[in-house]
Design a protein around this motif. Structure first.
Motif, PDB file in Angstrom:
ATOM      1  N   LYS A 124       2.005  -6.522 -14.155  1.00 52.23           N
ATOM      2  CA  LYS A 124       2.443  -6.805 -12.797  1.00 52.23           C
ATOM      3  C   LYS A 124       3.116  -5.600 -12.146  1.00 52.23           C
ATOM      4  O   LYS A 124       3.942  -5.752 -11.247  1.00 52.23           O
ATOM      5  CB  LYS A 124       3.387  -8.022 -12.736  1.00 52.23           C
ATOM      6  N   PHE A 125       2.762  -4.385 -12.651  1.00 50.73           N
ATOM      7  CA  PHE A 125       3.313  -3.168 -12.074  1.00 50.73           C
ATOM      8  C   PHE A 125       2.189  -2.358 -11.463  1.00 50.73           C
ATOM      9  O   PHE A 125       1.023  -2.492 -11.817  1.00 50.73           O
ATOM     10  CB  PHE A 125       4.039  -2.323 -13.137  1.00 50.73           C
ATOM     11  N   GLN A 126       2.573  -1.458 -10.542  1.00 47.00           N
ATOM     12  CA  GLN A 126       1.631  -0.550  -9.918  1.00 47.00           C
ATOM     13  C   GLN A 126       1.883   0.874 -10.461  1.00 47.00           C
ATOM     14  O   GLN A 126       3.042   1.300 -10.554  1.00 47.00           O
ATOM     15  CB  GLN A 126       1.787  -0.572  -8.389  1.00 47.00           C
ATOM     16  N   PHE A 127       0.754   1.534 -10.788  1.00 43.65           N
ATOM     17  CA  PHE A 127       0.855   2.871 -11.387  1.00 43.65           C
ATOM     18  C   PHE A 127      -0.049   3.830 -10.653  1.00 43.65           C
ATOM     19  O   PHE A 127      -1.034   3.427 -10.017  1.00 43.65           O
ATOM     20  CB  PHE A 127       0.423   2.840 -12.869  1.00 43.65           C
ATOM     21  N   CYS A 128       0.301   5.116 -10.830  1.00 44.36           N
ATOM     22  CA  CYS A 128      -0.658   6.151 -10.461  1.00 44.36           C
ATOM     23  C   CYS A 128      -1.659   6.301 -11.602  1.00 44.36           C
ATOM     24  O   CYS A 128      -1.471   5.757 -12.690  1.00 44.36           O
ATOM     25  CB  CYS A 128       0.053   7.465 -10.141  1.00 44.36           C
ATOM     26  N   GLU A 129      -2.731   7.051 -11.401  1.00 43.48           N
ATOM     27  CA  GLU A 129      -3.783   7.182 -12.425  1.00 43.48           C
ATOM     28  C   GLU A 129      -3.239   7.762 -13.709  1.00 43.48           C
ATOM     29  O   GLU A 129      -3.531   7.273 -14.804  1.00 43.48           O
ATOM     30  CB  GLU A 129      -4.904   8.066 -11.861  1.00 43.48           C
ATOM     31  N   LEU A 182       0.816  -1.215   0.000  1.00 43.63           N
ATOM     32  CA  LEU A 182       0.000   0.000   0.000  1.00 43.63           C
ATOM     33  C   LEU A 182       0.849   1.265   0.000  1.00 43.63           C
ATOM     34  O   LEU A 182       0.427   2.311  -0.482  1.00 43.63           O
ATOM     35  CB  LEU A 182      -0.936  -0.001   1.208  1.00 43.63           C
ATOM     36  N   ASN A 183       2.008   1.190   0.496  1.00 42.54           N
ATOM     37  CA  ASN A 183       2.876   2.374   0.577  1.00 42.54           C
ATOM     38  C   ASN A 183       3.811   2.512  -0.622  1.00 42.54           C
ATOM     39  O   ASN A 183       4.694   3.382  -0.628  1.00 42.54           O
ATOM     40  CB  ASN A 183       3.697   2.313   1.863  1.00 42.54           C
ATOM     41  N   ALA A 184       3.642   1.584  -1.605  1.00 43.89           N
ATOM     42  CA  ALA A 184       4.545   1.638  -2.767  1.00 43.89           C
ATOM     43  C   ALA A 184       4.228   2.856  -3.660  1.00 43.89           C
ATOM     44  O   ALA A 184       3.075   3.285  -3.771  1.00 43.89           O
ATOM     45  CB  ALA A 184       4.422   0.349  -3.564  1.00 43.89           C
ATOM     46  N   LEU A 185       5.238   3.340  -4.321  1.00 43.65           N
ATOM     47  CA  LEU A 185       5.079   4.457  -5.275  1.00 43.65           C
ATOM     48  C   LEU A 185       4.835   3.923  -6.659  1.00 43.65           C
ATOM     49  O   LEU A 185       5.009   2.737  -6.931  1.00 43.65           O
ATOM     50  CB  LEU A 185       6.334   5.340  -5.250  1.00 43.65           C
ATOM     51  N   CYS A 186       4.428   4.788  -7.525  1.00 40.65           N
ATOM     52  CA  CYS A 186       4.189   4.426  -8.932  1.00 40.65           C
ATOM     53  C   CYS A 186       5.476   3.907  -9.548  1.00 40.65           C
ATOM     54  O   CYS A 186       6.550   4.487  -9.383  1.00 40.65           O
ATOM     55  CB  CYS A 186       3.674   5.656  -9.697  1.00 40.65           C
ATOM     56  N   SER A 187       5.351   2.789 -10.284  1.00 41.72           N
ATOM     57  CA  SER A 187       6.527   2.166 -10.863  1.00 41.72           C
ATOM     58  C   SER A 187       7.111   2.998 -12.021  1.00 41.72           C
ATOM     59  O   SER A 187       8.277   2.802 -12.392  1.00 41.72           O
ATOM     60  CB  SER A 187       6.164   0.758 -11.372  1.00 41.72           C
ATOM     61  N   ARG A 188       6.330   3.929 -12.581  1.00 52.57           N
ATOM     62  CA  ARG A 188       6.798   4.687 -13.753  1.00 52.57           C
ATOM     63  C   ARG A 188       7.375   6.036 -13.352  1.00 52.57           C
ATOM     64  O   ARG A 188       8.516   6.367 -13.687  1.00 52.57           O
ATOM     65  CB  ARG A 188       5.634   4.895 -14.727  1.00 52.57           C
ATOM     66  N   CYS A 189       6.601   6.822 -12.568  1.00 51.52           N
ATOM     67  CA  CYS A 189       7.102   8.149 -12.200  1.00 51.52           C
ATOM     68  C   CYS A 189       7.878   8.136 -10.902  1.00 51.52           C
ATOM     69  O   CYS A 189       8.665   9.044 -10.628  1.00 51.52           O
ATOM     70  CB  CYS A 189       5.950   9.137 -12.132  1.00 51.52           C
ATOM     71  N   ASP A 190       7.631   7.142 -10.093  1.00 52.16           N
ATOM     72  CA  ASP A 190       8.345   6.974  -8.837  1.00 52.16           C
ATOM     73  C   ASP A 190       8.196   8.195  -7.926  1.00 52.16           C
ATOM     74  O   ASP A 190       9.114   8.507  -7.164  1.00 52.16           O
ATOM     75  CB  ASP A 190       9.813   6.670  -9.099  1.00 52.16           C
ATOM     76  N   GLN A 191       7.053   8.862  -8.044  1.00 49.60           N
ATOM     77  CA  GLN A 191       6.832  10.051  -7.228  1.00 49.60           C
ATOM     78  C   GLN A 191       5.471  10.000  -6.529  1.00 49.60           C
ATOM     79  O   GLN A 191       5.340  10.388  -5.378  1.00 49.60           O
ATOM     80  CB  GLN A 191       6.903  11.321  -8.098  1.00 49.60           C
ATOM     81  N   THR A 192       4.483   9.543  -7.224  1.00 53.28           N
ATOM     82  CA  THR A 192       3.111   9.513  -6.707  1.00 53.28           C
ATOM     83  C   THR A 192       2.791   8.118  -6.185  1.00 53.28           C
ATOM     84  O   THR A 192       3.276   7.103  -6.711  1.00 53.28           O
ATOM     85  CB  THR A 192       2.123   9.899  -7.820  1.00 53.28           C
ATOM     86  N   SER A 193       1.950   8.076  -5.158  1.00 56.68           N
ATOM     87  CA  SER A 193       1.537   6.777  -4.597  1.00 56.68           C
ATOM     88  C   SER A 193       0.773   5.986  -5.643  1.00 56.68           C
ATOM     89  O   SER A 193      -0.037   6.543  -6.396  1.00 56.68           O
ATOM     90  CB  SER A 193       0.649   6.983  -3.361  1.00 56.68           C
ATOM     91  N   ALA A 194       1.017   4.695  -5.682  1.00 56.78           N
ATOM     92  CA  ALA A 194       0.357   3.818  -6.643  1.00 56.78           C
ATOM     93  C   ALA A 194      -1.120   3.701  -6.303  1.00 56.78           C
ATOM     94  O   ALA A 194      -1.489   3.528  -5.139  1.00 56.78           O
ATOM     95  CB  ALA A 194       1.016   2.456  -6.648  1.00 56.78           C
ATOM     96  N   GLN A 195      -1.992   3.789  -7.347  1.00 55.52           N
ATOM     97  CA  GLN A 195      -3.432   3.708  -7.182  1.00 55.52           C
ATOM     98  C   GLN A 195      -4.042   2.556  -7.969  1.00 55.52           C
ATOM     99  O   GLN A 195      -5.120   2.078  -7.639  1.00 55.52           O
ATOM    100  CB  GLN A 195      -4.099   5.016  -7.608  1.00 55.52           C
ATOM    101  N   LEU A 196      -3.327   2.098  -9.028  1.00 54.58           N
ATOM    102  CA  LEU A 196      -3.807   1.017  -9.890  1.00 54.58           C
ATOM    103  C   LEU A 196      -2.699  -0.011 -10.066  1.00 54.58           C
ATOM    104  O   LEU A 196      -1.514   0.294  -9.967  1.00 54.58           O
ATOM    105  CB  LEU A 196      -4.240   1.580 -11.241  1.00 54.58           C
TER     106      LEU A 196
END
Length: 469
Positions: free
Chosen positions: A59-64, A39-53
């Protein structure tokens, strides 16, 4: 997970339980796979915003914003996205914690149940042992009672006469006189003895009141009032057993079991001859004393004995045959401190050095005597040399008189008389012409001779002659 299936775990939104894919937890299950994202992981692409999807295929977590930019075109647009629900994820984690606690509780309860069953098993084993002991004691008591009754019947068989016997009314409720054999009288009394006790203990039985006022006991029934009297009769005719036997060179002392009732005993000895394969015996004793000493026997000879009781011209069965062998003629034990030889049935002992020697056979009973002639050869260098004559026990502790022969030039004669029946000993010598007396001589004891001399080769020679009186 509560089932034994090893499938992939899922979480049912309807019943809020973690189950496997093969199980149905409720009527309308809505299963979702357990998320493995943080739940505390960041977005795998921008590495700045908390992951929401989360993308199931990538198999990656992203922000919207990053998810739309990656999956907006091409084949990525068909990927399945899963929203990361923090509240749902916390519920799942809580359920997993509950399951872990339940598993630990189940293990603790199982251990407690096992310990409880172990305690129950210990109690059952203890009760089983107590029950077995109780049954064994009861069987022992019953066997003892049966043995007593058997002895009564065996004793009754020994009585062959028939006589008129009036049965007490408390035993059979009939005022009749029967012609019974003595055996039948005994058996009849045994079979009704317990019934009689129960009858006498009752306080409301009208029949008991009748019998107490009308029963007239005969002389025969008064003799059989108690079981103890019956046992005495049994002991009178029971098979005897030898309980003590002592053998000496020319005599044997026997003792056998006896009863409270004064009876005569018939002791017989085998004569060493058989007729049609049956050993023949002769009577050597008849009397009331349950022991007897047979004298005048041959040394190193086997003898057979048997005994029976006699009461009012009736005899019991003979005991088992007892085989005994007399000991050899009394002599002196072999020792390194002496040299010995036999001269005309006398024993000559030459002491080579100081020490103690004993006779070969123990004295247990009867009256024994032996004469010792002390022969002085030459001049004795030790004027304090002495000889102790008497008896010694198995521990070789000697009791007797001390004779100083260091200054003697003539031979000395010592006579020893031992009465084992009266537990006394008398020693007569030149120093004690009236006899020196010793009390409390308890057998078995051995004739004893102790030479006390500080010089080797004392020249002390003994000539010993034994005799049983």
């Amino acid at each position: 997970m509560f089932c034994e299936h090893k499938g992939k775990q899922s979480f049912c939104i309807g019943c809020q339980q973690i189950i496997c894919e093969k199980c149905n937890c409720c009527s309308d299950p809505k299963k979702i796979n357990l998320p493995d994202n943080d739940l505390n992981a960041l977005c795998s692409r921008c590495d700045q915003t908390s992951a929401q999807l989360r993308c199931e295929q990538c198999k990656f977590q992203f922000c919207e914003e990053c998810y739309q930019s990656v999956h907006n075109i091409g084949k990525f647009s068909n990927h399945i996205k899963i929203a990361i629900n923090q509240e749902l994820h916390q519920q799942i984690v809580k359920q997993l914690s509950i399951i872990a606690e339940f598993e630990q509780y189940s293990q603790d309860q199982m251990a407690f149940v096992l310990r409880y069953f172990d305690q129950i098993q210990e109690v059952l084993d203890r009760k089983k042992k107590q029950l077995i002991d109780t049954i064994s004691n009861y069987q022992g008591q019953q066997m003892k009672m049966l043995k007593q009754r058997r002895n009564v019947i065996e004793a009754a068989v020994k009585i062959n006469s028939e006589q008129s016997f009036e049965i007490p009314e408390c035993l059979n409720y009939q005022k009749e006189t029967f012609n019974l054999t003595s055996k039948e009288q005994f058996i009849e009394f045994i079979l009704n003895i317990d019934f009689q006790k129960n009858l006498e203990s009752s306080t409301v039985s009208p029949r008991r009141i009748h019998t107490q006022s009308s029963v007239r006991r005969s002389a025969s029934s008064r003799k059989l009032e108690s079981q103890e009297k019956i046992v005495e009769v049994c002991e009178t005719f029971e098979k005897r057993k030898f309980i003590k036997q002592l053998c000496q060179s020319n005599s044997i002392q026997l003792q056998w079991t006896h009863s409270k009732q004064k009876v005569d005993y018939n002791l017989e000895m085998g004569i060493g001859m058989k007729i049609k394969g049956v050993e023949q015996f002769k009577q050597v004793y008849k009397g009331t004393d349950p022991q007897f000493t047979i004298n005048g026997l041959q040394t190193k000879t086997n003898y057979k004995f048997r005994v029976q009781s006699i009461f009012e011209n009736r005899t019991s069965e003979f005991s088992e045959i007892l085989n005994l062998t007399t000991s050899q003629q009394q002599s002196v034990e072999d020792s390194l401190i002496i040299s010995k030889k036999i001269i005309n049935n006398d024993i000559q002992v030459q002491f080579e050095k100081p020490g103690l020697v004993l006779g070969t056979n123990p004295l247990n009973f009867g009256v024994w005597s032996w004469e010792i002639k002390l022969i002085i050869n030459g001049i004795i260098e030790d004027l304090t040399a002495s000889l102790v004559v008497g008896v010694a026990n198995k521990q070789r502790k000697i009791v007797g008189t001390t004779l100083n022969y260091g200054y003697q030039r003539d031979s000395l004669v010592i006579k020893v008389l031992v009465d084992m029946d009266n537990k006394c000993m008398t020693i007569t010598s030149k120093m004690h012409p009236n006899g020196e007396r010793f009390q409390n001589i308890i057998g078995p004891v051995f004739p004893a001779f102790q030479n006390k001399n500080t010089h080797k080769g004392s020249g002390c020679k003994l000539l010993i002659q034994y005799q049983q009186l």
